[in-house]
Enzyme design. Structure first.
Site, mmCIF file in Angstrom:
data_model
loop_
_atom_site.group_PDB
_atom_site.id
_atom_site.type_symbol
_atom_site.label_atom_id
_atom_site.label_comp_id
_atom_site.label_asym_id
_atom_site.label_seq_id
_atom_site.Cartn_x
_atom_site.Cartn_y
_atom_site.Cartn_z
ATOM 1 N N SER A 450 0.866 -1.177 0.000
ATOM 2 C CA SER A 450 0.000 0.000 0.000
ATOM 3 C C SER A 450 0.900 1.224 0.000
ATOM 4 C CB SER A 450 -0.865 0.011 1.257
ATOM 5 O OG SER A 450 -1.623 -1.172 1.305
ATOM 6 N N CYS A 643 -7.080 -0.695 7.358
ATOM 7 C CA CYS A 643 -5.993 -1.295 6.579
ATOM 8 C C CYS A 643 -5.111 -2.166 7.459
ATOM 9 C CB CYS A 643 -5.154 -0.194 5.929
ATOM 10 S SG CYS A 643 -3.773 -0.869 4.987
ATOM 11 N N ASP A 688 -8.526 -2.080 3.046
ATOM 12 C CA ASP A 688 -7.350 -2.425 2.244
ATOM 13 C C ASP A 688 -6.603 -3.420 3.131
ATOM 14 O OD1 ASP A 688 -5.252 -2.384 0.415
ATOM 15 O OD2 ASP A 688 -4.317 -0.622 1.298
ATOM 16 N N TRP A 690 -4.819 -7.423 3.939
ATOM 17 C CA TRP A 690 -4.074 -8.523 3.325
ATOM 18 C C TRP A 690 -3.728 -9.590 4.336
ATOM 19 C CZ3 TRP A 690 -2.001 -3.490 3.726
ATOM 20 C CH2 TRP A 690 -0.990 -3.334 4.673
HETATM 21 P P1 FAD Z 1 6.813 -14.280 1.386
HETATM 22 O O1 FAD Z 1 8.036 -15.006 1.029
HETATM 23 O O2 FAD Z 1 5.842 -14.006 0.316
HETATM 24 O O3 FAD Z 1 6.088 -15.022 2.584
HETATM 25 C C1 FAD Z 1 4.859 -14.506 3.058
HETATM 26 C C2 FAD Z 1 4.190 -15.501 3.983
HETATM 27 O O4 FAD Z 1 3.851 -16.676 3.263
HETATM 28 C C3 FAD Z 1 5.053 -15.982 5.127
HETATM 29 O O5 FAD Z 1 4.994 -15.114 6.228
HETATM 30 C C4 FAD Z 1 4.462 -17.332 5.434
HETATM 31 O O6 FAD Z 1 3.330 -17.183 6.238
HETATM 32 C C5 FAD Z 1 4.033 -17.817 4.068
HETATM 33 N N1 FAD Z 1 5.085 -18.681 3.495
HETATM 34 C C6 FAD Z 1 5.962 -18.365 2.513
HETATM 35 N N2 FAD Z 1 6.774 -19.412 2.241
HETATM 36 C C7 FAD Z 1 6.401 -20.410 3.063
HETATM 37 C C8 FAD Z 1 6.837 -21.749 3.258
HETATM 38 N N3 FAD Z 1 7.832 -22.293 2.564
HETATM 39 N N4 FAD Z 1 6.197 -22.484 4.166
HETATM 40 C C9 FAD Z 1 5.164 -21.976 4.883
HETATM 41 N N5 FAD Z 1 4.724 -20.720 4.758
HETATM 42 C C10 FAD Z 1 5.321 -19.942 3.860
HETATM 43 N N6 FAD Z 1 3.034 -5.555 3.601
HETATM 44 C C11 FAD Z 1 3.658 -4.536 4.240
HETATM 45 O O7 FAD Z 1 4.604 -4.751 4.998
HETATM 46 N N7 FAD Z 1 3.267 -3.231 4.032
HETATM 47 C C12 FAD Z 1 2.242 -2.911 3.208
HETATM 48 O O8 FAD Z 1 1.930 -1.736 3.045
HETATM 49 C C13 FAD Z 1 1.563 -3.977 2.529
HETATM 50 N N8 FAD Z 1 0.535 -3.722 1.708
HETATM 51 C C14 FAD Z 1 -0.086 -4.749 1.062
HETATM 52 C C15 FAD Z 1 -1.144 -4.455 0.210
HETATM 53 C C16 FAD Z 1 -1.783 -5.474 -0.457
HETATM 54 C C17 FAD Z 1 -2.910 -5.167 -1.388
HETATM 55 C C18 FAD Z 1 -1.357 -6.808 -0.275
HETATM 56 C C19 FAD Z 1 -2.023 -7.938 -1.013
HETATM 57 C C20 FAD Z 1 -0.315 -7.094 0.570
HETATM 58 C C21 FAD Z 1 0.335 -6.071 1.254
HETATM 59 N N9 FAD Z 1 1.402 -6.349 2.101
HETATM 60 C C22 FAD Z 1 2.011 -5.307 2.750
HETATM 61 C C23 FAD Z 1 1.963 -7.722 2.241
HETATM 62 C C24 FAD Z 1 3.085 -7.907 1.200
HETATM 63 O O9 FAD Z 1 2.537 -7.926 -0.106
HETATM 64 C C25 FAD Z 1 3.861 -9.216 1.355
HETATM 65 O O10 FAD Z 1 2.971 -10.283 1.434
HETATM 66 C C26 FAD Z 1 4.754 -9.250 2.569
HETATM 67 O O11 FAD Z 1 5.640 -8.163 2.546
HETATM 68 C C27 FAD Z 1 5.562 -10.542 2.617
HETATM 69 O O12 FAD Z 1 6.290 -10.694 1.434
HETATM 70 P P2 FAD Z 1 7.625 -11.560 1.393
HETATM 71 O O13 FAD Z 1 7.955 -11.839 -0.036
HETATM 72 O O14 FAD Z 1 8.683 -10.936 2.222
HETATM 73 O O15 FAD Z 1 7.183 -12.894 2.095
#
Ligand code: FAD
Length: 690
Positions: A450, A643, A688, A690
């Protein structure tokens, strides 16, 4: 009066602009398959793809189409898994199709010896995914116009349906429910139940597995299919190109498309074509050692990218080197990781999910979601390629025994490489065809954030507020780390010349393919959202955003402060923020004071620190304490915005607002809930989450 040339040009430009706006850029080729070029080179497929599904079925000899409506890739992944299973178990001639690639007016002409599957995710507030909007409007419209005039219109259509939803949202799985209803109304015949997967309960994968077996049985009966011994039939051929090296110009080393390869990337920038944006600034927002929250300023001034306050920015991550190495190692690809390969689709309906020629390393690092949770179904499939009988038995058990899988894999957050290593006790998996990995490992997805800045204040600089995902997992040596947020952390550490960067972070290939991301760049695009301030700034707003849920509200408050400075009449802004401790994770603490100086009594920040007092206090408790005031504001047509965490917070807030209305208006709770529902329908209550 006659129009002179200039008038015509001006009109033309306005018209084009309008068309672009209303078609969301579709006429500009935005939705064109980004890999069409590489496919063209590789597979020799005719240019000018048909939008006629019947024609497509006939020319490709298919009898089962699996349409998907997907936003984050899961529905698309399920669609391709069904396609593979249908083919390998029942010999169905399956094809996967993006809903936006076809017209729907001839669904009535699909013969009854064929089957159409719909795998449909519901997005946000019960909306269709971007690629399913047109289909949804068509099929649920008052009187969809079909090519033939059958009675009932879809009397010939046999279909199967599965939805992906989240029960924490009001409109749970509304996409599949509404489409199913519409299809039934049009006289189509559903085979098996319309399945529903629930991401909110964390059971999506299991719901899908539990739904598909009875569905296959019903389908086999209906179509008279014989189940056969599942055979792996590759959809892609992987050819090593010994005459090429990774230094050759035509070899993709992670560049997302041809323009990027040729160094001529230009807009429109979108989900198929990221902008490689400089990171202007990056800072740490938390005051504790073991947790990180990043604030980043992404400079889009070199592009035609624009955004509006409340929109989302997508970050295209790169996999951490450590996990890429682990994957290469267990699959015995390390030695040939930089060999050049071409991947061709062996059938005309398949899309190669990345451009080629490329290298194994680039595919794994830039295009495969190698760190994500693994599916049991994939483990069963891989059992056939196990290095020995013992590993094969282990994989078969993991694939079929839900509880065993949970205990050995799920709770440890193992990714595919880690599972393979455990299952074979470290023995390398030398027999796994690379094609099966291309088919079964999801495409690496951009992550959304966001936007935490106002487009009125900084139209060409997009702020991100992201908490870095790191979880200690009991019984596991290293913590689990999120892909995108640790990549951003690594970028930040690089930007600051950190003398002690996270060892994990170091392994990211931060400078990108051919060092194209050097100087701290990150690939991004913008996604427009409906989360918007009222157009009249004098309306009061109630903002509820604990943790990083405060991101869009920093943008909202920044915007309202600017409007006030510009002399506009700005209504009351009340922000509910919560975190663990005032001294640790109270983000933007100083900034709120600055906005307060500008907005005066018209801005109020209400905080809830869950770990500072004897009792845990959350935003919903603070809301309740301010019940009377909230009710007064709502009577003055205040807008409510929520949010952050979808699973608990948003639901609690919803219930609290209902309770506040009931208590202050002397009405029953059911009536109050009705009012909240109506507020949502009127966009007076927006989420908003997630
Ligand atoms: P990822 O690698 O994608 O992992 C995310 C989660 O998936 C993990 O915590 C775990 O629960 C699960 N996971 C992944 N791999 C495994 C595995 N091997 N085994 C088990 N579980 C697993 N985030 C913010 O910090 N700020 C924002 O403003 C924000 N806004 C968003 C707005 C929208 C519309 C949406 C959809 C999401 C938003 N998010 C926000 C969340 C963000 O998009 C990400 O999901 C978040 O930052 C995690 O991403 P990552 O790639 O670091 O983690």
């Amino acid at each position: 009066a006659e129009l002179d040339t200039l008038d015509i040009i001006v009109l033309g430009v306005i018209l084009l602009g309008t068309v672009a706006y209303f078609t969301k850029g579709k006429l500009w080729g935005v939705t064109k398959d980004p890999y069409a070029n590489s496919l063209l080179n590789a597979g020799g497929i005719k240019a000018g793809k048909t939008r006629n599904i019947i024609e497509k079925l006939e020319e490709s000899g298919k009898n089962c189409i699996i349409f998907y409506g997907s936003q984050t890739g899961t529905a698309e992944d399920y669609a391709s898994r069904l396609a593979k299973e249908g083919k390998s178990r029942f010999g169905l001639e399956t094809m996967v199709a993006d809903l936006e690639d076809y017209d729907y007016d001839n669904l009535d002409a699909i013969p009854s010896d064929k089957v159409v599957m719909f795998i449909l995710a519901t997005y946000g507030e019960g909306e269709p995914t971007d690629n399913a909007v047109d289909f949804y409007e068509f099929i649920t419209g008052d009187e969809p116009q079909f090519s033939e005039s059958n009675d009932p219109p879809l009397g010939n259509l046999n279909y199967v349906a599965f939805g992906l939803g989240n029960n924490t949202y009001e409109h749970y799985n509304s996409m599949v429910r509404n489409v199913n209803k519409a299809l039934e109304k049009l006289g189509a015949h559903r085979i098996g139940d319309a399945g529903e997967g629930d991401d909110g309960a964390g059971t999506m994968e299991e719901d899908f597995l539990a739904w598909k077996d009875p569905m296959w049985a019903a389908l086999a009966e209906k179509m008279g299919l014989e189940e056969r011994e599942a055979v792996y039939d590759p959809i892609f051929s992987v050819v090593e190109r010994d005459e090429l090296t990774k230094e050759d110009h035509e070899v993709y080393l992670g560049e997302p498309n041809k323009m990027h390869l040729e160094g001529s990337a230009k807009g429109p920038f979108n989900a198929h074509n990221p902008y490689i944006a400089p990171i202007a600034e990056s800072t740490e927002l938390f005051a504790v050692k073991d947790r990180n929250c990043l604030h980043m300023e992404v400079d889009v001034s070199g592009s035609n990218l624009s955004y509006q306050t409340g929109d989302h920015i997508a970050i295209w991550p790169t996999n951490p080197g450590e996990e890429v190495d682990r994957f290469m190692d267990i699959l015995d690809l390390t030695e040939k990781r930089h060999n050049v390969i071409s991947v061709k689709a062996l059938e005309p309906t398949a899309k190669v999910p990345f451009p080629t020629p490329t290298t194994y390393d680039a595919v794994v690092r830039y295009h495969m979601e190698i760190c994500s949770p693994v599916s049991r179904q994939f483990l069963s499939q891989l059992a056939a390629f196990a290095p020995d009988e013992e590993s094969k038995a282990e994989m078969t058990r993991l694939g079929s025994d839900k509880d065993y899988f949970h205990e050995k894999v799920a709770i440890h957050h193992l990714n595919i490489a880690r599972v393979l290593k455990v299952a074979s006790k470290g023995k390398k998996w030398t027999n796994v065809p690379f094609s099966i990995l291309i088919e079964s490992v999801t495409k690496l997805q951009p992550r959304y954030y966001s936007i935490s800045s106002s487009s009125l204040v900084q139209p060409k600089k997009i702020s991100i507020t992201a908490v870095v995902e790191k979880q200690e997992i009991p019984g596991r040596e290293d913590p689990f780390r999120g892909v995108a947020t640790n990549y951003l952390l690594a970028l930040k550490q690089k930007q600051h010349g950190d003398p002690n960067p996270e060892p994990f972070g170091v392994s990211y290939e931060i400078t990108g393919p051919r060092n194209k991301y050097d100087g701290i760049h990150v690939p991004v695009h913008v996604r427009h959202s409906n989360f918007k301030l009222p157009s009249d700034p004098s309306k009061p707003v109630i903002l509820i955003g604990p943790g990083t849920g405060v991101a869009p509200f920093r943008a909202f408050v920044q915007e309202r402060a600017k409007q006030a400075e510009n002399g506009e009449n700005v209504g009351k802004t009340i922000l509910f923020f919560g975190c663990r401790r005032k001294s640790e994770d109270f983000i933007y603490e100083k900034e709120w004071e600055q906005y307060k100086n500008i907005l005066g009594d018209n801005f109020e920040l209400v905080t809830a620190f869950s770990r500072d007092g004897p009792k845990k206090v959350y935003v919903q408790h603070r809301l309740q304490e301010r019940g009377k005031e909230i009710n007064d504001l709502l009577e003055k047509k205040a807008y409510i915005y929520v949010c952050g965490d979808a699973a608990n917070m948003a639901r609690e807030v919803n219930a609290t607002i209902g309770r506040i209305l009931a208590q202050n208006r002397g009405i029953p709770e059911t009536k109050a809930e009705e009012i909240v529902k109506n507020m949502r329908a009127a966009n007076q209550y927006q989420e908003d989450v997630w």
